[in-house]
Design a protein around this motif. Sequence first.
Motif, PDB file in Angstrom:
ATOM      1  N   SER A  65      42.619  34.714  37.931  1.00  0.00           N
ATOM      2  CA  SER A  65      41.516  35.065  37.044  1.00  0.00           C
ATOM      3  C   SER A  65      41.526  34.160  35.822  1.00  0.00           C
ATOM      4  CB  SER A  65      41.607  36.522  36.597  1.00  0.00           C
ATOM      5  OG  SER A  65      40.512  36.846  35.748  1.00  0.00           O
ATOM      6  N   THR A  66      40.342  33.835  35.332  1.00  0.00           N
ATOM      7  CA  THR A  66      40.220  33.095  34.073  1.00  0.00           C
ATOM      8  C   THR A  66      39.849  34.037  32.938  1.00  0.00           C
ATOM      9  OG1 THR A  66      37.902  32.579  34.546  1.00  0.00           O
ATOM     10  CG2 THR A  66      39.539  30.958  35.243  1.00  0.00           C
ATOM     11  N   HIS A  67      39.755  35.327  33.224  1.00  0.00           N
ATOM     12  CA  HIS A  67      39.377  36.335  32.228  1.00  0.00           C
ATOM     13  C   HIS A  67      40.492  37.365  32.111  1.00  0.00           C
ATOM     14  CE1 HIS A  67      35.125  34.984  32.043  1.00  0.00           C
ATOM     15  NE2 HIS A  67      35.365  34.641  33.292  1.00  0.00           N
ATOM     16  N   GLU A  68      40.847  37.688  30.880  1.00  0.00           N
ATOM     17  CA  GLU A  68      41.927  38.646  30.660  1.00  0.00           C
ATOM     18  C   GLU A  68      41.524  40.061  31.060  1.00  0.00           C
ATOM     19  OE1 GLU A  68      43.471  38.475  26.737  1.00  0.00           O
ATOM     20  OE2 GLU A  68      44.104  36.370  26.883  1.00  0.00           O
ATOM     21  N   LYS A  69      40.257  40.399  30.857  1.00  0.00           N
ATOM     22  CA  LYS A  69      39.810  41.765  31.125  1.00  0.00           C
ATOM     23  C   LYS A  69      38.633  41.774  32.098  1.00  0.00           C
ATOM     24  CE  LYS A  69      41.390  43.660  26.707  1.00  0.00           C
ATOM     25  NZ  LYS A  69      41.018  44.401  25.479  1.00  0.00           N
ATOM     26  N   SER A  70      38.855  41.282  33.276  1.00  0.00           N
ATOM     27  CA  SER A  70      37.816  41.299  34.299  1.00  0.00           C
ATOM     28  C   SER A  70      37.733  42.675  34.936  1.00  0.00           C
ATOM     29  CB  SER A  70      38.120  40.251  35.379  1.00  0.00           C
ATOM     30  OG  SER A  70      37.242  40.388  36.468  1.00  0.00           O
ATOM     31  N   ASN A  71      36.513  43.169  35.107  1.00  0.00           N
ATOM     32  CA  ASN A  71      36.352  44.479  35.765  1.00  0.00           C
ATOM     33  C   ASN A  71      35.756  44.345  37.160  1.00  0.00           C
ATOM     34  OD1 ASN A  71      33.751  43.774  35.185  1.00  0.00           O
ATOM     35  ND2 ASN A  71      33.205  45.682  34.153  1.00  0.00           N
ATOM     36  N   GLN A  72      35.770  43.121  37.710  1.00  0.00           N
ATOM     37  CA  GLN A  72      35.281  42.877  39.064  1.00  0.00           C
ATOM     38  C   GLN A  72      36.394  42.246  39.892  1.00  0.00           C
ATOM     39  OE1 GLN A  72      32.069  43.514  40.262  1.00  0.00           O
ATOM     40  NE2 GLN A  72      31.587  44.499  38.312  1.00  0.00           N
ATOM     41  N   LEU A  73      36.569  42.731  41.117  1.00  0.00           N
ATOM     42  CA  LEU A  73      37.607  42.196  41.995  1.00  0.00           C
ATOM     43  C   LEU A  73      36.982  41.636  43.261  1.00  0.00           C
ATOM     44  CD1 LEU A  73      40.649  41.888  42.758  1.00  0.00           C
ATOM     45  CD2 LEU A  73      40.482  44.132  43.850  1.00  0.00           C
ATOM     46  N   LEU A  74      37.402  40.443  43.639  1.00  0.00           N
ATOM     47  CA  LEU A  74      37.029  39.845  44.922  1.00  0.00           C
ATOM     48  C   LEU A  74      38.270  39.774  45.800  1.00  0.00           C
ATOM     49  CD1 LEU A  74      34.976  38.318  46.771  1.00  0.00           C
ATOM     50  CD2 LEU A  74      35.878  36.198  45.766  1.00  0.00           C
ATOM     51  N   LYS A  99      36.355  29.945  38.105  1.00  0.00           N
ATOM     52  CA  LYS A  99      35.861  29.243  36.921  1.00  0.00           C
ATOM     53  C   LYS A  99      34.447  29.663  36.547  1.00  0.00           C
ATOM     54  CE  LYS A  99      36.457  24.750  36.902  1.00  0.00           C
ATOM     55  NZ  LYS A  99      36.581  23.370  37.443  1.00  0.00           N
ATOM     56  N   GLN A 100      33.649  30.051  37.552  1.00  0.00           N
ATOM     57  CA  GLN A 100      32.223  30.272  37.303  1.00  0.00           C
ATOM     58  C   GLN A 100      31.788  31.731  37.386  1.00  0.00           C
ATOM     59  OE1 GLN A 100      29.573  27.280  39.161  1.00  0.00           O
ATOM     60  NE2 GLN A 100      31.428  26.246  39.868  1.00  0.00           N
ATOM     61  N   THR A 101      32.728  32.653  37.560  1.00  0.00           N
ATOM     62  CA  THR A 101      32.398  34.077  37.575  1.00  0.00           C
ATOM     63  C   THR A 101      33.416  34.824  36.714  1.00  0.00           C
ATOM     64  OG1 THR A 101      33.809  34.784  39.424  1.00  0.00           O
ATOM     65  CG2 THR A 101      31.649  33.824  39.983  1.00  0.00           C
ATOM     66  N   ASN A 102      33.181  36.098  36.519  1.00  0.00           N
ATOM     67  CA  ASN A 102      34.141  36.917  35.770  1.00  0.00           C
ATOM     68  C   ASN A 102      34.995  37.778  36.701  1.00  0.00           C
ATOM     69  OD1 ASN A 102      32.263  38.760  36.618  1.00  0.00           O
ATOM     70  ND2 ASN A 102      32.086  39.830  34.671  1.00  0.00           N
ATOM     71  N   TYR A 103      35.137  37.345  37.941  1.00  0.00           N
ATOM     72  CA  TYR A 103      35.925  38.092  38.916  1.00  0.00           C
ATOM     73  C   TYR A 103      37.416  37.783  38.797  1.00  0.00           C
ATOM     74  CZ  TYR A 103      31.914  39.644  41.728  1.00  0.00           C
ATOM     75  OH  TYR A 103      30.767  40.249  42.179  1.00  0.00           O
ATOM     76  N   ALA A 132      43.758  47.968  46.306  1.00  0.00           N
ATOM     77  CA  ALA A 132      42.667  47.510  45.432  1.00  0.00           C
ATOM     78  C   ALA A 132      41.874  48.694  44.887  1.00  0.00           C
ATOM     79  CB  ALA A 132      41.758  46.561  46.198  1.00  0.00           C
ATOM     80  N   SER A 133      41.616  49.679  45.751  1.00  0.00           N
ATOM     81  CA  SER A 133      40.796  50.827  45.344  1.00  0.00           C
ATOM     82  C   SER A 133      41.526  51.752  44.379  1.00  0.00           C
ATOM     83  CB  SER A 133      40.334  51.611  46.572  1.00  0.00           C
ATOM     84  OG  SER A 133      41.434  52.135  47.297  1.00  0.00           O
ATOM     85  N   GLU A 134      42.850  51.607  44.289  1.00  0.00           N
ATOM     86  CA  GLU A 134      43.592  52.372  43.292  1.00  0.00           C
ATOM     87  C   GLU A 134      43.471  51.750  41.905  1.00  0.00           C
ATOM     88  OE1 GLU A 134      47.593  52.666  44.855  1.00  0.00           O
ATOM     89  OE2 GLU A 134      47.176  54.696  45.581  1.00  0.00           O
ATOM     90  N   LYS A 135      43.112  50.460  41.858  1.00  0.00           N
ATOM     91  CA  LYS A 135      42.994  49.760  40.576  1.00  0.00           C
ATOM     92  C   LYS A 135      41.539  49.573  40.137  1.00  0.00           C
ATOM     93  CE  LYS A 135      47.314  47.135  40.781  1.00  0.00           C
ATOM     94  NZ  LYS A 135      47.952  45.814  40.564  1.00  0.00           N
ATOM     95  N   TYR A 136      40.628  49.546  41.106  1.00  0.00           N
ATOM     96  CA  TYR A 136      39.222  49.296  40.811  1.00  0.00           C
ATOM     97  C   TYR A 136      38.364  50.331  41.537  1.00  0.00           C
ATOM     98  CZ  TYR A 136      40.590  44.566  39.274  1.00  0.00           C
ATOM     99  OH  TYR A 136      41.163  43.501  38.637  1.00  0.00           O
ATOM    100  N   PRO A 137      37.299  50.834  40.886  1.00  0.00           N
ATOM    101  CA  PRO A 137      36.345  51.666  41.635  1.00  0.00           C
ATOM    102  C   PRO A 137      35.640  50.817  42.678  1.00  0.00           C
ATOM    103  CG  PRO A 137      35.530  51.210  39.427  1.00  0.00           C
ATOM    104  CD  PRO A 137      36.930  50.677  39.475  1.00  0.00           C
ATOM    105  N   SER A 138      35.206  51.431  43.767  1.00  0.00           N
ATOM    106  CA  SER A 138      34.656  50.678  44.898  1.00  0.00           C
ATOM    107  C   SER A 138      33.454  49.816  44.501  1.00  0.00           C
ATOM    108  CB  SER A 138      34.274  51.628  46.028  1.00  0.00           C
ATOM    109  OG  SER A 138      33.308  52.564  45.585  1.00  0.00           O
ATOM    110  N   HIS A 139      32.628  50.281  43.538  1.00  0.00           N
ATOM    111  CA  HIS A 139      31.447  49.497  43.170  1.00  0.00           C
ATOM    112  C   HIS A 139      31.804  48.236  42.397  1.00  0.00           C
ATOM    113  CE1 HIS A 139      31.973  51.999  39.511  1.00  0.00           C
ATOM    114  NE2 HIS A 139      31.452  50.952  38.879  1.00  0.00           N
ATOM    115  N   GLN A 140      33.091  48.069  42.067  1.00  0.00           N
ATOM    116  CA  GLN A 140      33.545  46.851  41.396  1.00  0.00           C
ATOM    117  C   GLN A 140      34.361  45.956  42.323  1.00  0.00           C
ATOM    118  OE1 GLN A 140      35.606  48.220  37.881  1.00  0.00           O
ATOM    119  NE2 GLN A 140      33.714  48.747  36.808  1.00  0.00           N
TER     120      GLN A 140
END
Length: 319
Positions: A65-74, A99-103, A132-140
């Motif tokens: 990740s290039t973002h410290e607080k990203s709320n999207q996971l790929l 580099k080009q997204t906040n994921y 992954a689903s324990e760390k992020y809600p499914s819509h993220q």
Amino acid sequence: MKRSLSYYIMLIVLKIKGIKKDFSKDPIDFKKIRKADVHKPSGQFFKHNILNHFEIANSLISEISTHEKSNQLLLFIHGGAFISGPSRHHWNAIKEIAKQTNYTIWMCSYPKAPEHKISEISNNMDSIYHAASEKYPSHQISMMGDSVGGTLVIALIQRLIKENRDLPCKIILLSPVMDASMSNPEIEKIDAFDPMLSKKGVSSAKKMCVEKIDLKNTMISPLYGSFVGFPYTILFLAENDITYPDQRLVVEKLIAAKVDIHVIEGKQMLHIWPLLPIMKEAKVTLSEIIGIMNNNHVLLKTILTTLILYFALHFNYEF
């Protein structure tokens, strides 16, 4: 359609490297193909932006990740015929996406055949998604898979639906392999001019992975499963690819199941073309993928649905 000069250079490079030749052998030489694997990439970008390496089940996860607080996971599920990978082109794509997204991106390097079979690989996919689903809600959560990575993504979604589990908000599939039996008669016609893959070698790799189950089992051939209830699905298909005929069948099934889909067909393109180096067409298409990721399609659709329901309830509109 006129192709770029870099497209023809790519074809020459593939010819020199003998990719088609390697995928025309039975048994396929998986040890030779694995020599191109890159499990921990070098370079300044990855030195500074790989946050962590950790294991889930028997899979190595690299978190980028290039973002410290990203709320999207790929969740990136790489291809490699079940016998190899990830490769340099996977990491290059991840670099551009990061580099080009906040994921935040999890590169998921799962166990490979022939040492490991499809049931174990599938269990690893289940474990990865659960973590992954324990760390992020499914819509993220979004998922991307190329080639057999696409196989694993689709088969996972089919299992999640059967189990009534929350689904990722979207899946992006690049030349997904849909039928390990390779029984579609249209494959033979394309094999003659596919510059990368051959039915003989791909079939050999599938047999190494299949264990004792039928090659048409949905774990390895999701074409034979249900597509009802799938999340927003984006497919990148290539005409000069032996996996293309089965992908067209999947598109028909997705449409019949009334799934929200977006299909991009690469005219005269080859397997996993959006990830290939050199080609101008690949760079343009990867930019399109990044644009799709940056456009929160699901959120927009939810807002529009809410507005429609609001007007229907408060103004007695009929739809």
